[in-house]
Structure formats: C-alpha cells, structure tokens
Design a protein around this motif. Structure first.
Motif, PDB file in Angstrom:
ATOM      1  N   MET A   1       0.818  -1.223   0.000  1.00 16.07           N
ATOM      2  CA  MET A   1       0.000   0.000   0.000  1.00 16.07           C
ATOM      3  C   MET A   1       0.848   1.269   0.000  1.00 16.07           C
ATOM      4  N   GLY A   2       0.187   2.373  -0.277  1.00 17.82           N
ATOM      5  CA  GLY A   2       0.906   3.632  -0.302  1.00 17.82           C
ATOM      6  C   GLY A   2       1.726   3.854  -1.557  1.00 17.82           C
ATOM      7  N   ALA A   3       1.676   2.893  -2.483  1.00 19.46           N
ATOM      8  CA  ALA A   3       2.469   3.027  -3.710  1.00 19.46           C
ATOM      9  C   ALA A   3       1.946   4.175  -4.576  1.00 19.46           C
ATOM     10  N   VAL A   4       2.859   5.002  -5.046  1.00 17.89           N
ATOM     11  CA  VAL A   4       2.475   6.112  -5.916  1.00 17.89           C
ATOM     12  C   VAL A   4       2.493   5.620  -7.355  1.00 17.89           C
ATOM     13  N   ARG A   5       1.388   5.805  -8.076  1.00 21.85           N
ATOM     14  CA  ARG A   5       1.313   5.304  -9.449  1.00 21.85           C
ATOM     15  C   ARG A   5       1.716   6.349 -10.472  1.00 21.85           C
ATOM     16  N   ASN A   6       2.296   5.840 -11.529  1.00 21.04           N
ATOM     17  CA  ASN A   6       2.740   6.734 -12.583  1.00 21.04           C
ATOM     18  C   ASN A   6       1.680   6.833 -13.675  1.00 21.04           C
ATOM     19  N   THR A   7       0.869   7.863 -13.590  1.00 24.30           N
ATOM     20  CA  THR A   7      -0.238   8.003 -14.537  1.00 24.30           C
ATOM     21  C   THR A   7       0.092   8.992 -15.648  1.00 24.30           C
ATOM     22  N   ARG A   8      -0.694   8.925 -16.710  1.00 32.95           N
ATOM     23  CA  ARG A   8      -0.541   9.851 -17.816  1.00 32.95           C
ATOM     24  C   ARG A   8      -0.684  11.286 -17.343  1.00 32.95           C
ATOM     25  N   GLN A   9      -1.634  11.512 -16.454  1.00 30.73           N
ATOM     26  CA  GLN A   9      -1.876  12.865 -15.952  1.00 30.73           C
ATOM     27  C   GLN A   9      -0.643  13.427 -15.254  1.00 30.73           C
ATOM     28  N   LYS A  10       0.009  12.572 -14.459  1.00 33.03           N
ATOM     29  CA  LYS A  10       1.186  13.041 -13.738  1.00 33.03           C
ATOM     30  C   LYS A  10       2.286  13.410 -14.713  1.00 33.03           C
ATOM     31  N   GLN A  11       2.444  12.593 -15.746  1.00 29.13           N
ATOM     32  CA  GLN A  11       3.460  12.888 -16.754  1.00 29.13           C
ATOM     33  C   GLN A  11       3.167  14.228 -17.419  1.00 29.13           C
ATOM     34  N   MET A  12       1.913  14.439 -17.751  1.00 30.45           N
ATOM     35  CA  MET A  12       1.538  15.674 -18.441  1.00 30.45           C
ATOM     36  C   MET A  12       1.741  16.895 -17.552  1.00 30.45           C
ATOM     37  N   VAL A  13       1.372  16.752 -16.282  1.00 31.31           N
ATOM     38  CA  VAL A  13       1.555  17.871 -15.356  1.00 31.31           C
ATOM     39  C   VAL A  13       3.039  18.186 -15.217  1.00 31.31           C
ATOM     40  N   TYR A  14       3.842  17.151 -15.078  1.00 32.02           N
ATOM     41  CA  TYR A  14       5.277  17.415 -14.897  1.00 32.02           C
ATOM     42  C   TYR A  14       5.869  18.052 -16.143  1.00 32.02           C
ATOM     43  N   GLU A  15       5.431  17.576 -17.285  1.00 36.38           N
ATOM     44  CA  GLU A  15       5.944  18.128 -18.533  1.00 36.38           C
ATOM     45  C   GLU A  15       5.570  19.604 -18.679  1.00 36.38           C
ATOM     46  N   ALA A  16       4.336  19.932 -18.338  1.00 39.23           N
ATOM     47  CA  ALA A  16       3.888  21.325 -18.415  1.00 39.23           C
ATOM     48  C   ALA A  16       4.760  22.181 -17.502  1.00 39.23           C
ATOM     49  N   LEU A  17       5.104  21.600 -16.361  1.00 42.13           N
ATOM     50  CA  LEU A  17       5.897  22.307 -15.363  1.00 42.13           C
ATOM     51  C   LEU A  17       7.276  22.671 -15.901  1.00 42.13           C
ATOM     52  N   THR A  18       7.848  21.772 -16.668  1.00 44.49           N
ATOM     53  CA  THR A  18       9.183  22.045 -17.207  1.00 44.49           C
ATOM     54  C   THR A  18       9.109  23.035 -18.361  1.00 44.49           C
ATOM     55  N   ARG A  19       7.935  23.098 -19.010  1.00 43.73           N
ATOM     56  CA  ARG A  19       7.810  23.979 -20.163  1.00 43.73           C
ATOM     57  C   ARG A  19       7.438  25.393 -19.732  1.00 43.73           C
ATOM     58  N   LEU A  20       6.632  25.512 -18.688  1.00 47.33           N
ATOM     59  CA  LEU A  20       6.223  26.827 -18.209  1.00 47.33           C
ATOM     60  C   LEU A  20       7.264  27.382 -17.251  1.00 47.33           C
ATOM     61  N   ASP A  21       7.185  28.669 -17.025  1.00 46.54           N
ATOM     62  CA  ASP A  21       8.176  29.352 -16.197  1.00 46.54           C
ATOM     63  C   ASP A  21       7.579  29.711 -14.838  1.00 46.54           C
ATOM     64  N   HIS A  22       7.900  28.921 -13.801  1.00 49.58           N
ATOM     65  CA  HIS A  22       7.366  29.171 -12.461  1.00 49.58           C
ATOM     66  C   HIS A  22       5.865  29.395 -12.483  1.00 49.58           C
ATOM     67  N   PRO A  23       5.108  28.452 -13.019  1.00 52.20           N
ATOM     68  CA  PRO A  23       3.668  28.661 -13.152  1.00 52.20           C
ATOM     69  C   PRO A  23       2.895  28.471 -11.852  1.00 52.20           C
ATOM     70  N   THR A  24       1.694  29.027 -11.820  1.00 51.05           N
ATOM     71  CA  THR A  24       0.774  28.751 -10.721  1.00 51.05           C
ATOM     72  C   THR A  24       0.074  27.449 -11.075  1.00 51.05           C
ATOM     73  N   ALA A  25      -0.618  26.884 -10.108  1.00 47.78           N
ATOM     74  CA  ALA A  25      -1.331  25.636 -10.354  1.00 47.78           C
ATOM     75  C   ALA A  25      -2.360  25.843 -11.461  1.00 47.78           C
ATOM     76  N   THR A  26      -3.012  26.982 -11.435  1.00 47.30           N
ATOM     77  CA  THR A  26      -4.023  27.273 -12.453  1.00 47.30           C
ATOM     78  C   THR A  26      -3.408  27.363 -13.843  1.00 47.30           C
ATOM     79  N   GLN A  27      -2.217  27.927 -13.945  1.00 46.02           N
ATOM     80  CA  GLN A  27      -1.548  28.000 -15.246  1.00 46.02           C
ATOM     81  C   GLN A  27      -1.187  26.611 -15.749  1.00 46.02           C
ATOM     82  N   VAL A  28      -0.747  25.754 -14.837  1.00 44.88           N
ATOM     83  CA  VAL A  28      -0.443  24.380 -15.225  1.00 44.88           C
ATOM     84  C   VAL A  28      -1.726  23.720 -15.713  1.00 44.88           C
TER      85      VAL A  28
END
Lengths: 135, 135
Positions: free
Chosen positions: B1-28
């Motif tokens: 239990m407690g395992a963190v899953r690697n989902t498509r959404q997480k990948q997309m959020v992380y990718e957006a994070l690297t592309r945007l410049d210090h974004p807010t959650a709403t910008q992501v």
DNA sequence: CTATCTGCAAATAATTTGCATGTAC
DNA sequence: GTACATGCAAATTATTTGCAGATAG
C-alpha cells in the motif's frame, strides 16, 4: 487630494497588529471585530492593504500559508517552526550580504524576503530537555 | 500500500511544469487542459501537491502572488521583476551562509526560501539602453 | 463642505473535497 | 483484482469590489 485620514478603524487595526503575532488579515479582522462588531471585513483588508502600500507595515507570505502582516519594520527574516507552528522573527547578522549575492547574479535588488522552515529556539530547547530525560 | 502510481496525468503535469516558467497551479491546469480537455482542475492540484510532498518539485510562494511551482531542485533564490513581472531564478554564491546566520540567532534551519523584488538582468539592460539614447 | 472612508453584501478566484468510476500494477 | 487515481461538480476560504451613507480635516 490623496490625503490619508486617520480613522478609528485604522487605529484599531494597527493596534491589533502590534498585539497579535504575525497575523493573517482574517485574524486581524477577528481580533478587531470581537471588540467592535461593526467593523467589517472589507475595511480590515483595505486598511491593511493601505498600510502595506504606505510602508507602515510589512506584508509577508510565508510558505503555503496565507498572507501575513508584520509591524516590525527593521530588516529581518522569518522562521516557521514545524513544532509549535508559530512564525517568528529571525535576525540575520549580515542581511545586506544576501542582496549583494543577488546583484552578483545580475538581479537589481529593491526588496528581500527570507523565510526559514525548521524548529524555533524555544522548541529546540524543549527537545534537548526531552532527550536528556531519556538517558 | 501507499504506492504512488505513474499516470498519464502526472506525466503531463510534470511536462507542463518544465515547459512553463514558475507557473501557478491554475496555469499548469490551463496548459494541460488545453491539449487534454478531460484533465480536471482537481487532478492538477492534487498531482502538484503530491509532487511537492514527494520532493519532485518545489512549491514557491512569492510575495502577494499565488503559489507557484518550480521543477528546479538545486538551491536557488527567486526574483520578481517589477518591470516584466516575471519570476526568475537567482543563484546566490553562498546560500549556506544565510542558514548559518539564522542558526546563530537560535533557529534550527531545515529549509530556506529567499525572494527578491527589483529588476531582472534583462530589464536592467533594457533600461541602460534607454538611458543611453536620451543623452 | 467634500474627499476619503466605511459597512454591507455580493462577486471573484484559488484551492479543496466527496464520491462514483477508471486504471496502473 | 484492488488499491490508488481521476473527473466532475459542489463546497470552502481568502480576498475584492460597488455603492450608499458616514466622517475626518
């Protein structure tokens, strides 16, 4: 025009600010409102905003927490103690050196905020005592 | 239990994070949602929160502005340029000295955030050019 | 007097949450 | 298969704002 008036509400807000410890706007509102129920939320937010604008108080945003207000104007940092949860003032021996470091990276510094997460002096002392007891 | 899953959404959020410049959650959210309309606000906020929790990204609260997220983990400060409005990374030559200063005031430091207000290197250069022209 | 302030209540805006369904492992 | 994750929409929370009446100077 543009004259800022000295109202009873402003006095009350400022007084609450000196009595509370790094409060949020809502905490200031609650404090003032408790004794003077007619004072409104909007007024407290506007007054605090005006103070920050005018430089009478410092607006501080600590970590994930809400915006807080600080009546201490001397340059200092803030620490958020993860044990007692309080925000405390931390005085750094060489505050200017920090800005100097930023300048050396090309940033032209006009203001500087420093925040620490960790354990405050009081809670640290408490921990020491606990550890000593275990021996 | 407690395992963190690697989902498509997480990948997309992380990718957006690297592309945007210090974004807010709403910008992501807006960035991800633009290409994948089914991704919800709640998910973006939850995923960012999880990343911050797990230490994959840094949560930064700059001045009065909203909470921002930073994928750069190396210790560095942030500057908010009052000309272009951007948040930029500022690398200080001796970051450790700041924490050392706090320790000397009795605060036991575990994390440290430094923020500057002022003018970024790019805008400063721009200003220099303007001034030169006026002569 | 009159420009500034205040009270109130309604409007924003960011973030969180409950719950039924989807899916990574 | 099952525990964790997501989508959705509603709920919270902090803060802002419009406006009519109050008041400091």
């Amino acid at each position: 025009m543009g004259a800022v008036r000295n109202t009873r509400q402003k006095q009350m807000v400022y007084e609450a600010l000196t009595r509370l410890d790094h409060p949020t706007a809502t905490q200031v509102y609650e404090c003032v409102h408790a004794e003077h129920p007619t004072v409104s939320r909007g007024t407290v937010f506007r007054v605090l905003g005006g103070f920050a604008e005018g430089g009478q108080v410092r607006r501080v945003t600590i970590f994930g927490s809400d915006t807080r207000y600080d009546h201490t104007l001397a340059p200092h940092a803030h620490g958020r103690c993860r044990v007692c949860g309080r925000v405390c003032d931390v005085f750094l021996p060489d505050f200017d050196a920090i800005a100097a470091g930023a300048e050396s990276d090309g940033f032209c510094v006009e203001s500087c905020e420093v925040e620490f997460g960790g354990i405050c002096a009081a809670c640290k002392r408490e921990q020491m005592r606990e550890n000593a007891k275990e021996e």
